[in-house]
Design a protein around this motif. Structure first.
Motif, PDB file in Angstrom:
ATOM      1  N   GLN A 145       0.833  -1.202   0.000  1.00  0.00           N
ATOM      2  CA  GLN A 145       0.000   0.000   0.000  1.00  0.00           C
ATOM      3  C   GLN A 145       0.873   1.260   0.000  1.00  0.00           C
ATOM      4  N   ASP A 146       1.897   1.262   0.846  1.00  0.00           N
ATOM      5  CA  ASP A 146       2.805   2.410   0.908  1.00  0.00           C
ATOM      6  C   ASP A 146       3.549   2.601  -0.415  1.00  0.00           C
ATOM      7  N   TYR A 147       3.973   1.489  -1.018  1.00  0.00           N
ATOM      8  CA  TYR A 147       4.699   1.559  -2.283  1.00  0.00           C
ATOM      9  C   TYR A 147       3.793   2.072  -3.406  1.00  0.00           C
ATOM     10  N   ARG A 148       2.565   1.613  -3.441  1.00  0.00           N
ATOM     11  CA  ARG A 148       1.632   2.055  -4.489  1.00  0.00           C
ATOM     12  C   ARG A 148       1.299   3.529  -4.361  1.00  0.00           C
ATOM     13  N   ARG A 149       1.218   4.024  -3.128  1.00  0.00           N
ATOM     14  CA  ARG A 149       0.858   5.426  -2.919  1.00  0.00           C
ATOM     15  C   ARG A 149       2.047   6.370  -3.090  1.00  0.00           C
ATOM     16  N   LEU A 150       3.189   5.979  -2.490  1.00  0.00           N
ATOM     17  CA  LEU A 150       4.321   6.910  -2.419  1.00  0.00           C
ATOM     18  C   LEU A 150       5.555   6.467  -3.192  1.00  0.00           C
ATOM     19  N   GLY A 151       5.518   5.266  -3.766  1.00  0.00           N
ATOM     20  CA  GLY A 151       6.684   4.759  -4.475  1.00  0.00           C
ATOM     21  C   GLY A 151       7.751   4.304  -3.493  1.00  0.00           C
ATOM     22  N   LEU A 152       8.995   4.433  -3.891  1.00  0.00           N
ATOM     23  CA  LEU A 152      10.116   3.996  -3.066  1.00  0.00           C
ATOM     24  C   LEU A 152      10.150   4.732  -1.724  1.00  0.00           C
ATOM     25  N   LYS A 153       9.719   5.971  -1.721  1.00  0.00           N
ATOM     26  CA  LYS A 153       9.712   6.783  -0.500  1.00  0.00           C
ATOM     27  C   LYS A 153       8.820   6.149   0.580  1.00  0.00           C
ATOM     28  N   GLY A 154       7.787   5.427   0.147  1.00  0.00           N
ATOM     29  CA  GLY A 154       6.881   4.794   1.094  1.00  0.00           C
ATOM     30  C   GLY A 154       7.497   3.635   1.850  1.00  0.00           C
ATOM     31  N   LEU A 155       8.569   3.064   1.325  1.00  0.00           N
ATOM     32  CA  LEU A 155       9.217   1.929   1.979  1.00  0.00           C
ATOM     33  C   LEU A 155      10.346   2.345   2.926  1.00  0.00           C
ATOM     34  N   ILE A 156      10.749   3.593   2.858  1.00  0.00           N
ATOM     35  CA  ILE A 156      11.834   4.069   3.708  1.00  0.00           C
ATOM     36  C   ILE A 156      11.317   4.238   5.123  1.00  0.00           C
ATOM     37  N   SER A 157      12.019   3.637   6.079  1.00  0.00           N
ATOM     38  CA  SER A 157      11.626   3.736   7.490  1.00  0.00           C
ATOM     39  C   SER A 157      11.874   5.148   7.976  1.00  0.00           C
ATOM     40  N   SER A 158      10.913   5.661   8.724  1.00  0.00           N
ATOM     41  CA  SER A 158      11.095   7.001   9.283  1.00  0.00           C
ATOM     42  C   SER A 158      11.454   6.887  10.752  1.00  0.00           C
ATOM     43  N   LYS A 159      12.189   7.850  11.221  1.00  0.00           N
ATOM     44  CA  LYS A 159      12.606   7.851  12.617  1.00  0.00           C
ATOM     45  C   LYS A 159      11.394   8.169  13.498  1.00  0.00           C
ATOM     46  N   ASN A 160      11.533   7.843  14.774  1.00  0.00           N
ATOM     47  CA  ASN A 160      10.463   8.143  15.711  1.00  0.00           C
ATOM     48  C   ASN A 160      10.270   9.648  15.780  1.00  0.00           C
ATOM     49  N   LYS A 161       9.046  10.076  15.551  1.00  0.00           N
ATOM     50  CA  LYS A 161       8.740  11.496  15.590  1.00  0.00           C
ATOM     51  C   LYS A 161       7.906  11.786  16.820  1.00  0.00           C
ATOM     52  N   THR A 162       7.982  13.014  17.279  1.00  0.00           N
ATOM     53  CA  THR A 162       7.076  13.458  18.329  1.00  0.00           C
ATOM     54  C   THR A 162       6.144  14.478  17.698  1.00  0.00           C
ATOM     55  N   TYR A 163       4.890  14.362  18.044  1.00  0.00           N
ATOM     56  CA  TYR A 163       3.872  15.231  17.473  1.00  0.00           C
ATOM     57  C   TYR A 163       3.276  16.088  18.578  1.00  0.00           C
ATOM     58  N   THR A 164       2.925  17.313  18.247  1.00  0.00           N
ATOM     59  CA  THR A 164       2.312  18.197  19.224  1.00  0.00           C
ATOM     60  C   THR A 164       0.863  17.797  19.436  1.00  0.00           C
ATOM     61  N   ALA A 165       0.306  18.234  20.543  1.00  0.00           N
ATOM     62  CA  ALA A 165      -1.088  17.927  20.857  1.00  0.00           C
ATOM     63  C   ALA A 165      -2.009  18.581  19.814  1.00  0.00           C
ATOM     64  N   ALA A 166      -1.636  19.763  19.325  1.00  0.00           N
ATOM     65  CA  ALA A 166      -2.453  20.459  18.324  1.00  0.00           C
ATOM     66  C   ALA A 166      -2.506  19.664  17.018  1.00  0.00           C
ATOM     67  N   PHE A 167      -1.371  19.093  16.617  1.00  0.00           N
ATOM     68  CA  PHE A 167      -1.323  18.291  15.392  1.00  0.00           C
ATOM     69  C   PHE A 167      -2.179  17.040  15.549  1.00  0.00           C
ATOM     70  N   LYS A 168      -2.047  16.363  16.687  1.00  0.00           N
ATOM     71  CA  LYS A 168      -2.834  15.155  16.932  1.00  0.00           C
ATOM     72  C   LYS A 168      -4.327  15.466  16.881  1.00  0.00           C
ATOM     73  N   LEU A 169      -4.712  16.582  17.500  1.00  0.00           N
ATOM     74  CA  LEU A 169      -6.124  16.974  17.498  1.00  0.00           C
ATOM     75  C   LEU A 169      -6.597  17.287  16.086  1.00  0.00           C
ATOM     76  N   ARG A 170      -5.735  17.928  15.289  1.00  0.00           N
ATOM     77  CA  ARG A 170      -6.093  18.246  13.902  1.00  0.00           C
ATOM     78  C   ARG A 170      -6.342  16.971  13.098  1.00  0.00           C
ATOM     79  N   VAL A 171      -5.516  15.946  13.320  1.00  0.00           N
ATOM     80  CA  VAL A 171      -5.681  14.673  12.620  1.00  0.00           C
ATOM     81  C   VAL A 171      -6.997  14.016  13.028  1.00  0.00           C
ATOM     82  N   ILE A 172      -7.262  13.986  14.324  1.00  0.00           N
ATOM     83  CA  ILE A 172      -8.502  13.356  14.820  1.00  0.00           C
ATOM     84  C   ILE A 172      -9.724  14.090  14.292  1.00  0.00           C
ATOM     85  N   ARG A 173      -9.688  15.403  14.292  1.00  0.00           N
ATOM     86  CA  ARG A 173     -10.824  16.197  13.787  1.00  0.00           C
ATOM     87  C   ARG A 173     -11.031  15.977  12.282  1.00  0.00           C
ATOM     88  N   ALA A 174      -9.933  15.865  11.529  1.00  0.00           N
ATOM     89  CA  ALA A 174     -10.042  15.635  10.084  1.00  0.00           C
ATOM     90  C   ALA A 174     -10.681  14.274   9.804  1.00  0.00           C
TER      91      ALA A 174
END
Length: 161
Positions: free
Chosen positions: A45-74
């Protein structure tokens, strides 16, 4: 220190290419390499949507409470699925969003606040020191024992090569 990745990019790409280009089934590829079917589905699914970039592992990110709320509301407002929200907001895993939703439902906005990692800070007000020895003067025998020990240490030090 970099995060250890269980499956490297070349392995993921090899598995995806077997399914996409050589038309192997997901079940056969997962059985061949001993990986979970749902994991391979996610890579596809990641490869079909984003290509090779979708398979690259991303580092652990920290998200702000405002960003998390924006995602939940969306998700609530537009009826997005977890995978759609994952791609729209560039979040590595849909289960992360699921955890945010659960925390928000249970604790409200406080549940979305970033949590402190590591050992808790020790409260020094409750820390008790070892009891001191009494202030009574030493007996003559105790003084002689201490002096004897000091002299032994000096002799041992002088005998060292």
């Amino acid at each position: 220190m970099e995060r250890k990745v269980k499956y490297d990019l070349t392995f993921k790409l090899k598995c995806v290419k077997l399914v996409e280009e050589k038309h192997h089934s997901v079940t056969s590829v997962s059985g061949l390499y001993g990986i979970n079917i749902s994991q391979l589905d996610r890579w596809l699914q990641d490869y079909r949507r984003l290509g090779l970039k979708g398979l690259i592992s991303s580092k652990n990110k920290t998200y702000t409470a405002a960003f998390k709320l924006r995602v939940i509301r969306a998700i609530e407002r537009y009826g997005l699925s977890l995978s759609e929200a994952k791609f729209k907001f560039n979040i590595p895993n849909g289960s992360t969003i699921c955890q945010w939703q659960k925390s928000f439902a249970t604790f409200g906005l406080d549940g979305l606040q970033p949590k402190r990692k590591g050992r808790p800070v020790q409260d020094m007000s409750t820390y008790k020191r070892k009891a001191r020895k009494s202030n009574k003067p030493l007996t003559r025998e105790e003084e002689l024992l201490i002096e004897n020990e000091k002299l032994r240490c000096e002799v041992a030090f002088l005998k060292m090569p």
